[in-house]
Design a protein around this motif. Structure first.
Motif, mmCIF file in Angstrom:
data_model
loop_
_atom_site.group_PDB
_atom_site.id
_atom_site.type_symbol
_atom_site.label_atom_id
_atom_site.label_comp_id
_atom_site.label_asym_id
_atom_site.label_seq_id
_atom_site.Cartn_x
_atom_site.Cartn_y
_atom_site.Cartn_z
ATOM 1 N N SER A 86 47.962 23.017 17.189
ATOM 2 C CA SER A 86 48.349 24.386 17.530
ATOM 3 C C SER A 86 47.838 25.362 16.480
ATOM 4 O O SER A 86 47.805 25.063 15.284
ATOM 5 N N GLU A 87 47.433 26.539 16.966
ATOM 6 C CA GLU A 87 46.959 27.608 16.107
ATOM 7 C C GLU A 87 47.687 28.891 16.476
ATOM 8 O O GLU A 87 48.155 29.059 17.603
ATOM 9 N N ILE A 88 47.746 29.795 15.525
ATOM 10 C CA ILE A 88 48.384 31.090 15.745
ATOM 11 C C ILE A 88 47.307 32.160 15.654
ATOM 12 O O ILE A 88 46.592 32.241 14.650
ATOM 13 N N ALA A 159 54.789 22.865 8.977
ATOM 14 C CA ALA A 159 55.099 24.031 9.808
ATOM 15 C C ALA A 159 54.526 23.905 11.212
ATOM 16 O O ALA A 159 54.549 24.870 11.975
ATOM 17 N N MET A 160 54.028 22.730 11.565
ATOM 18 C CA MET A 160 53.409 22.551 12.880
ATOM 19 C C MET A 160 54.408 22.214 13.977
ATOM 20 O O MET A 160 54.034 22.105 15.132
ATOM 21 N N THR A 161 55.645 22.007 13.601
ATOM 22 C CA THR A 161 56.661 21.754 14.615
ATOM 23 C C THR A 161 56.998 23.052 15.339
ATOM 24 O O THR A 161 56.637 24.151 14.899
ATOM 25 N N SER A 162 57.706 22.906 16.444
ATOM 26 C CA SER A 162 58.083 24.085 17.219
ATOM 27 C C SER A 162 58.959 25.031 16.404
ATOM 28 O O SER A 162 58.739 26.253 16.385
ATOM 29 N N ALA A 163 59.939 24.469 15.693
ATOM 30 C CA ALA A 163 60.840 25.299 14.881
ATOM 31 C C ALA A 163 60.087 25.956 13.724
ATOM 32 O O ALA A 163 60.280 27.141 13.421
#
Length: 329
Positions: A86-88, A159-163
């Motif tokens: 996932s990326e932001i 920090a790659m988890t959903s939370a």
């Protein structure tokens, strides 16, 4: 005086005799248990067809929870890789200057939960959009570039988890110069909710199947007891205790469970191996490096232990319900 000395020798020697006899009794009990364990295994194969049918039914019942466990374990690994990919995307204000962008990049680089920051300028974004879309000619007629500059942020592993991603997004939204923060978390949360539902379904199915194992073994032991009623009555006539008579039946139930667990292990291995090629093809479509994880030694030991325990418990229930009621006429 001599008599007293002899009495002392006898008294001093008596504890040794008691100690030897104690260990002798323990050794005899252990030897008797081993004999009954192997005798009960031989007893199974006096009716090989019925025994094989029972074992395969138990194996099928136990293999379904085992296969579901393996599939869920691999599904967790897959979703873990998707979380890691996932990326932001940070869409910047159109009027932000290049110097301000560089300041923002340097500030984001100091975040403990950000691994890397990639800058895509407005010109680069337009060129990429032209290559990926069929509107390249139409875009040439625009007076100005409508696309904003973008910062692509890759979170750290923690920090790659959903939370963790939600917390990072909340911090990024407070930064000046950022117009929109975009991260695809909805589909991950939906997938995790589906997996949680599947876990509940699998647990319910597993409980029902384990109850069926108890019923199958219990009924099998009940039939064995009823078919050997005359032998049990004879044993009780000659003074055999209930514990001595019921012990072989308990071992037979344990053997049923253990052998059923072995069949479940082989069936799980075969089914997962059969599904492996399809899973690898599916992972290839998502460009994920993935290797199917089978049952490890600890999980195999748990499977065999649970199966053996279920067989033992089921036979114990039948023995207590039927065998103790049999008395010689």
């Amino acid at each position: 005086m001599a008599n007293k000395m002899e009495d002392k020798k006898v008294l001093s020697g008596s504890p040794r005799i008691t100690k030897v006899s104690f260990f002798g009794r323990v050794s005899a009990v252990i030897r008797q248990h081993f004999q009954q364990v192997f005798a009960s295994f031989s007893e199974l194969w006096k009716t090989p067809f019925a025994t094989l049918m029972t074992i395969f039914v138990l194996g099928l019942a136990l293999s379904l929870p085992s296969v579901f466990h393996v599939l869920y374990k691999n599904a967790e690994r897959v979703t873990g890789q998707w979380d890691g990919a996932s990326e932001i995307s940070l869409f910047l204000n159109k009027d932000i200057s290049e110097s301000r962008v560089q300041v923002l990049i340097n500030k984001l680089a100091l975040y403990n939960d950000i691994d890397s920051v990639t800058y895509i300028s407005r010109h680069q974004a337009l060129e990429e959009f032209k290559e990926m879309s069929s509107f390249s000619k139409a875009l040439n007629y625009l007076d100005e570039n409508p696309l904003p500059a973008v910062l692509v942020v890759v979170p750290t592993k923690d920090a790659m988890t959903s939370a963790g991603s939600k917390l990072l997004v909340a911090k990024l939204q407070r930064e000046q110069g950022i117009d929109l923060v975009r991260v695809d978390l909805d589909w991950i949360e939906k997938l995790q909710a589906i997996l949680a539902l599947l876990v509940d379904i699998v647990i319910a199915i597993a409980v029902l199947l384990l109850i069926s194992v108890l019923l199958i073994v219990s009924n099998t032991i009940r039939l064995n007891i009823l078919s050997q009623r005359d032998e049990i009555e004879v044993l009780k006539l000659v003074g055999a205790t209930n514990s001595f008579i019921q012990r072989p039946y308990l071992y037979v139930g344990a053997w049923y469970g253990f052998l059923g667990g072995m069949i479940a292990w082989f069936l799980t291995l075969g089914m997962v191996t059969w599904l492996q090629s399809g899973l690898m093809s599916l992972m290839g479509l998502y460009q994920l490096q993935f290797e199917v994880s089978l049952l490890n030694l600890e999980e195999v030991a748990i499977l065999l232990g649970v199966a053996t325990s279920l067989g033992f418990i089921a036979s114990y229930i039948s023995v207590k319900q039927y065998l103790v009621k049999i008395e010689p006429k």
